[in-house]
Design a protein around this motif. Structure first.
Motif, short mmCIF file in Angstrom:
data_model
loop_
_atom_site.label_atom_id
_atom_site.label_comp_id
_atom_site.label_asym_id
_atom_site.label_seq_id
_atom_site.Cartn_x
_atom_site.Cartn_y
_atom_site.Cartn_z
N LEU A 1 0.80 -1.22 0.00
CA LEU A 1 0.00 0.00 0.00
C LEU A 1 0.83 1.28 0.00
N ASN A 2 1.89 1.31 0.81
CA ASN A 2 2.72 2.52 0.85
C ASN A 2 4.20 2.18 1.03
N ASP A 3 4.58 0.98 0.58
CA ASP A 3 5.94 0.49 0.85
C ASP A 3 6.84 0.47 -0.37
N SER A 4 6.46 1.18 -1.42
CA SER A 4 7.33 1.18 -2.61
C SER A 4 8.55 2.07 -2.38
N GLU A 5 9.65 1.71 -3.00
CA GLU A 5 10.87 2.50 -2.89
C GLU A 5 10.65 3.91 -3.42
N GLU A 6 9.90 4.01 -4.51
CA GLU A 6 9.64 5.31 -5.12
C GLU A 6 8.88 6.22 -4.18
N GLU A 7 7.86 5.68 -3.49
CA GLU A 7 7.06 6.51 -2.59
C GLU A 7 7.87 7.01 -1.41
N ILE A 8 8.66 6.13 -0.80
CA ILE A 8 9.46 6.54 0.36
C ILE A 8 10.55 7.51 -0.06
N ASP A 9 11.05 7.36 -1.25
CA ASP A 9 12.03 8.32 -1.77
C ASP A 9 11.39 9.70 -1.88
N LYS A 10 10.19 9.76 -2.44
CA LYS A 10 9.49 11.04 -2.60
C LYS A 10 9.11 11.63 -1.24
N LEU A 11 8.65 10.77 -0.34
CA LEU A 11 8.26 11.23 0.99
C LEU A 11 9.44 11.85 1.73
N SER A 12 10.55 11.15 1.74
CA SER A 12 11.73 11.65 2.47
C SER A 12 12.34 12.87 1.78
N LEU A 13 12.25 12.94 0.47
CA LEU A 13 12.73 14.12 -0.25
C LEU A 13 11.88 15.33 0.13
N TRP A 14 10.57 15.15 0.22
CA TRP A 14 9.70 16.26 0.60
C TRP A 14 10.05 16.75 2.00
N ILE A 15 10.25 15.83 2.95
CA ILE A 15 10.62 16.22 4.31
C ILE A 15 11.94 16.98 4.31
N SER A 16 12.89 16.51 3.53
CA SER A 16 14.23 17.11 3.52
C SER A 16 14.21 18.56 3.05
N LYS A 17 13.20 18.91 2.26
CA LYS A 17 13.12 20.29 1.78
C LYS A 17 12.72 21.24 2.91
#
Length: 328
Positions: free
Chosen positions: A221-237
């Motif tokens: 549901l939310n465990d794809s590498e692509e999604e976590i990459d985007k999520l963590s990139l958003w936080i890092s901004k």
């Protein structure tokens, strides 16, 4: 009961403005949260002071790893939620508006209890277990009476409108946001909400207080590498130093998907660390130490909820690197 804040009346309809659902209610109707109801033409908070759980918890249990590590916090919850996630770990209190099993504790009484626990190491009050924003009036009144004698902490899904959030967040010392996923489809189909207001809440809170973020990783549901990459990139901004907690899911409530494989969590942690300095794994028996991003030395050692900190300030004691996002 207490009359609710953030609503307006147009003819015979009540419009609740607390959260993005914007419930439009007639006489006798409850909001999506189950605990805001129209009675005699006014909107009332049904869960005001109705406490379903109260415990003295390690602050790491919230989880908050970078805010006064090793301390204790008086944690309280009520009933109701403005989401209806099928995997909820606290569904017995969050997915009901019933209060018959709760205990009424006034804001004055709650503050008195919290102050008594100071001698045991309590640093304040955490509103948690169910969604605190729908407990808004109670939190607001508690904060008004407290006058900074103790820390106020929230554990929230972030689904609250900007005006109520701004009115309260300046009095909150730390908040952990449950960022359920980084895709709109997940929020719409599973949480019955939307992603964008949650992201906006995180952005607003970051400008006022200490923020940490938790994402429960659910297989498929939310465990794809692509999604976590985007999520963590958003936080890092916002900041690469905001702690992200990737937590292991276990079957609960309406969800019977098998538990998240630990290998998945480890893999996603590695991906998130491309953008963030501090990524922790939750609900697993793996090390969750805080390590200096400059010299890689252990700054805070954790064994379950046992904590040993080697820090006396925001500087690494080994290399003097300044870590802006740790409150000792």
């Amino acid at each position: 009961m207490r009359e609710a804040q953030f609503y307006n009346k147009i003819e015979d309809l009540i419009f609740c403005n607390l959260c993005p659902h914007g419930c439009k209610l007639s006489e006798g109707q409850n909001g999506t949260c189950r605990v805001r109801k129209v009675i005699d033409g006014k909107l009332y908070s049904l869960n005001y002071g109705k406490i379903s759980a109260i415990n003295l918890d390690p602050i790491e249990k919230k989880p908050l790893y970078h805010y006064k590590p090793g301390s204790l916090i008086l944690s309280v919850g009520s009933v109701g939620c403005n989401f209806s996630c099928g995997f909820c770990q606290n569904f017995t209190i969050s997915q009901t508006g019933e209060t018959f099993f709760t205990t009424f504790i006034s804001p004055e009484e709650l503050i008195s209890i919290a102050l008594k626990y100071k001698e045991k190491g309590n640093i304040g009050i955490a509103f948690t277990y169910n969604e605190p924003s729908i407990f808004y009036e109670y939190i607001y009144d508690t904060i008004t009476l407290l006058k900074d004698e103790l820390d106020i902490i929230l554990v929230s899904n972030g689904y609250v409108n900007q005006s109520p959030l701004k009115d309260i967040i300046k009095h909150v010392k730390a908040i952990n946001f449950d960022l359920k996923a980084y895709n709109e489809d997940f929020y719409e189909k599973i949480c019955h909400g939307s992603l964008e207001p949650v992201l906006k809440s995180i952005e607003i809170a970051y400008n006022y207080t200490h923020v940490e973020i938790t994402t429960l990783i659910i297989p498929g549901l939310n465990d794809s590498e692509e999604e976590i990459d985007k999520l963590s990139l958003w936080i890092s901004k916002l900041s690469p130093n905001i702690p992200l907690h990737l937590t292991r899911y276990f079957p609960n409530y309406k969800f019977q998907i098998e538990a998240t494989p630990i290998e998945t969590l480890v893999k996603l942690q590695r991906i998130a660390k491309k953008h963030l300095n501090f990524v922790y794994l939750g609900n697993v028996l793996l090390p969750s130490n805080t390590v200096c991003p400059n010299c890689n030395k252990t700054l805070i050692k954790r064994n379950g909820f046992e904590v040993q900190s080697f820090m006396t300030s925001n500087q690494c004691p080994f290399c003097s690197f300044e870590i802006e996002y740790i409150k000792i």
